[in-house]
Design a protein around this motif. Structure first.
Motif, PDB file in Angstrom:
ATOM      1  N   MET A   1     -51.834 134.235  50.057  1.00 24.31           N
ATOM      2  CA  MET A   1     -50.869 134.272  48.965  1.00 24.31           C
ATOM      3  C   MET A   1     -49.522 133.705  49.411  1.00 24.31           C
ATOM      4  N   LEU A   2     -49.071 134.096  50.598  1.00 20.76           N
ATOM      5  CA  LEU A   2     -47.783 133.602  51.094  1.00 20.76           C
ATOM      6  C   LEU A   2     -47.811 132.094  51.317  1.00 20.76           C
TER       7      LEU A   2
ATOM      8  N   ARG B   1     -49.515 129.970  49.560  1.00 21.75           N
ATOM      9  CA  ARG B   1     -49.402 129.354  48.228  1.00 21.75           C
ATOM     10  C   ARG B   1     -47.969 129.432  47.717  1.00 21.75           C
ATOM     11  N   LEU B   2     -47.340 130.595  47.901  1.00 22.46           N
ATOM     12  CA  LEU B   2     -45.967 130.755  47.432  1.00 22.46           C
ATOM     13  C   LEU B   2     -45.013 129.844  48.194  1.00 22.46           C
ATOM     14  N   GLU B   3     -45.268 129.674  49.498  1.00 19.55           N
ATOM     15  CA  GLU B   3     -44.432 128.776  50.293  1.00 19.55           C
ATOM     16  C   GLU B   3     -44.653 127.326  49.858  1.00 19.55           C
ATOM     17  N   ARG B   4     -45.894 126.968  49.606  1.00 17.65           N
ATOM     18  CA  ARG B   4     -46.207 125.610  49.129  1.00 17.65           C
ATOM     19  C   ARG B   4     -45.507 125.318  47.812  1.00 17.65           C
ATOM     20  N   ASP B   5     -45.423 126.340  46.937  1.00 18.12           N
ATOM     21  CA  ASP B   5     -44.807 126.165  45.623  1.00 18.12           C
ATOM     22  C   ASP B   5     -43.286 126.301  45.657  1.00 18.12           C
ATOM     23  N   GLY B   6     -42.732 126.506  46.852  1.00 23.64           N
ATOM     24  CA  GLY B   6     -41.284 126.579  46.980  1.00 23.64           C
ATOM     25  C   GLY B   6     -40.677 127.879  46.503  1.00 23.64           C
ATOM     26  N   LEU B   7     -41.466 128.963  46.464  1.00 26.19           N
ATOM     27  CA  LEU B   7     -40.974 130.246  45.951  1.00 26.19           C
ATOM     28  C   LEU B   7     -40.564 131.212  47.055  1.00 26.19           C
ATOM     29  N   VAL B   8     -41.111 131.033  48.251  1.00 26.88           N
ATOM     30  CA  VAL B   8     -40.717 131.871  49.388  1.00 26.88           C
ATOM     31  C   VAL B   8     -40.512 130.992  50.608  1.00 26.88           C
ATOM     32  N   ALA B   9     -39.799 131.537  51.582  1.00 27.92           N
ATOM     33  CA  ALA B   9     -39.616 130.865  52.866  1.00 27.92           C
ATOM     34  C   ALA B   9     -39.921 131.859  53.970  1.00 27.92           C
ATOM     35  N   LEU B  10     -40.480 131.373  55.075  1.00 24.74           N
ATOM     36  CA  LEU B  10     -40.768 132.195  56.252  1.00 24.74           C
ATOM     37  C   LEU B  10     -39.963 131.654  57.425  1.00 24.74           C
ATOM     38  N   ASP B  11     -39.294 132.554  58.146  1.00 27.28           N
ATOM     39  CA  ASP B  11     -38.518 132.105  59.297  1.00 27.28           C
ATOM     40  C   ASP B  11     -39.392 132.106  60.553  1.00 27.28           C
ATOM     41  N   GLU B  12     -38.769 131.849  61.702  1.00 28.33           N
ATOM     42  CA  GLU B  12     -39.540 131.734  62.940  1.00 28.33           C
ATOM     43  C   GLU B  12     -40.190 133.053  63.356  1.00 28.33           C
TER      44      GLU B  12
ATOM     45  N   GLU C   1     -34.747 148.197  48.664  1.00 24.20           N
ATOM     46  CA  GLU C   1     -34.944 149.069  49.812  1.00 24.20           C
ATOM     47  C   GLU C   1     -34.287 148.532  51.082  1.00 24.20           C
ATOM     48  N   GLU C   2     -33.773 147.312  51.027  1.00 25.04           N
ATOM     49  CA  GLU C   2     -33.110 146.677  52.172  1.00 25.04           C
ATOM     50  C   GLU C   2     -33.988 146.742  53.416  1.00 25.04           C
ATOM     51  N   ALA C   3     -35.265 146.469  53.222  1.00 26.98           N
ATOM     52  CA  ALA C   3     -36.234 146.499  54.325  1.00 26.98           C
ATOM     53  C   ALA C   3     -36.567 145.078  54.757  1.00 26.98           C
ATOM     54  N   GLU C   4     -36.983 144.928  56.005  1.00 27.35           N
ATOM     55  CA  GLU C   4     -37.440 143.636  56.495  1.00 27.35           C
ATOM     56  C   GLU C   4     -38.783 143.322  55.835  1.00 27.35           C
ATOM     57  N   VAL C   5     -38.894 142.142  55.271  1.00 23.64           N
ATOM     58  CA  VAL C   5     -40.112 141.781  54.533  1.00 23.64           C
ATOM     59  C   VAL C   5     -41.020 140.970  55.447  1.00 23.64           C
ATOM     60  N   ILE C   6     -42.167 141.536  55.774  1.00 23.27           N
ATOM     61  CA  ILE C   6     -43.172 140.857  56.581  1.00 23.27           C
ATOM     62  C   ILE C   6     -44.514 140.977  55.865  1.00 23.27           C
ATOM     63  N   ALA C   7     -45.449 140.144  56.263  1.00 29.79           N
ATOM     64  CA  ALA C   7     -46.729 140.075  55.566  1.00 29.79           C
ATOM     65  C   ALA C   7     -47.465 141.408  55.566  1.00 29.79           C
TER      66      ALA C   7
ATOM     67  N   ALA D   1     -46.479 139.570  43.794  1.00 28.68           N
ATOM     68  CA  ALA D   1     -46.021 139.349  45.166  1.00 28.68           C
ATOM     69  C   ALA D   1     -44.519 139.104  45.201  1.00 28.68           C
ATOM     70  N   LEU D   2     -44.014 138.305  44.277  1.00 30.20           N
ATOM     71  CA  LEU D   2     -42.580 138.005  44.244  1.00 30.20           C
ATOM     72  C   LEU D   2     -41.766 139.267  43.963  1.00 30.20           C
ATOM     73  N   THR D   3     -42.241 140.103  43.043  1.00 32.52           N
ATOM     74  CA  THR D   3     -41.484 141.319  42.730  1.00 32.52           C
ATOM     75  C   THR D   3     -41.569 142.331  43.873  1.00 32.52           C
TER      76      THR D   3
END
Length: 224
Positions: free
Chosen positions: A47-48, A50-61, A24-30, A13-15
């Motif tokens: 998955m997101l 879990r990754l957010e809980r572990d401090g590996l990803v952030a989601l904006d508004e 690819e300079e694309a907008e990353v959405i679920a 998921a991270l890669t």
């Protein structure tokens, strides 16, 4: 079990986020991530979380996904191992170019820091993968992105050189290998056919016709 093979799903998921955001300079959405990883939207959402809980990803508004500094560090580590594995498979072991992504994906999770350093030394510290993507350094900021223009963005008569090609589609790669389209190869746009949805190229003196979906997966540097 070695630590590098215990979090395969998270690393994938991270890669995927890294490739979309930096390559690819694309907008990353679920939804886009779920499609890329070939999993269901509910599984991607879990998955997101879990990754957010572990401090590996952030989601904006707007629910756009980005890598945090620890997430970026881990993603670059795996991307580096993957692309070094591709170079090893193609340049040293003689694997067919179009097979390299899938085979390297199997290897990347089993490469330790010790083996990574040995592979890098054996290869002479390559800067790019066989598909034209920059190989991240062992530490530091992501490499500068390549060209954002694709073959589909060119107009009739334009000359360009292939910068990189989408590496995750074996059918596309086999076609590109057959027609001689690889990184650093020059090409010229002979014609656009919007009604047919095709572009005609001249590659090494040969005529190549491809559809717009394929053309959008070939990034190029325009000739001066």
């Amino acid at each position: 079990m070695p630590s590098q093979v215990t979090n395969v799903a998270s690393d994938d998921a991270l890669t995927a986020i890294y490739r979309l955001q930096y390559d690819e300079e694309a907008e990353v959405i679920a939804a886009r991530l779920a499609e890329r990883l070939e999993i269901t939207p509910p599984s991607m959402s879990a998955m997101l979380r879990r990754l957010e809980r572990d401090g590996l990803v952030a989601l904006d508004e707007r629910k756009r996904v980005s890598l945090t500094p620890p997430g970026l560090e881990r993603a670059q580590e795996m991307i580096r191992r993957h692309r070094l594995a591709e170079c090893l498979l193609v340049d040293v072991l003689g694997l067919e170019w179009w097979r390299a992504y899938e085979e390297a994906h199997l290897l990347e999770h089993a490469i330790s820091p010790i083996t990574e350093a040995l592979i890098d030394r054996r290869l002479g510290s390559p800067s790019h993968s066989p598909f034209g993507y920059p190989i991240p350094a062992a530490c530091g900021a992501p490499p500068a992105p390549g060209s954002s223009a694709t073959v589909a963005d060119l107009t009739t008569g334009d000359h360009a050189e292939v910068d990189r090609v989408f590496e995750e589609d074996q059918e596309l790669l086999r076609f590109l290998e057959e027609v001689g389209v690889r990184p650093c190869v020059p090409l010229r746009v002979e014609a656009h056919s919007p009604v047919r949805g095709t572009i005609e190229l001249s590659v090494a003196g040969n005529s190549v016709v491809m559809g717009y979906p394929a053309a959008r997966r070939i990034w190029v540097r325009r000739a001066e």
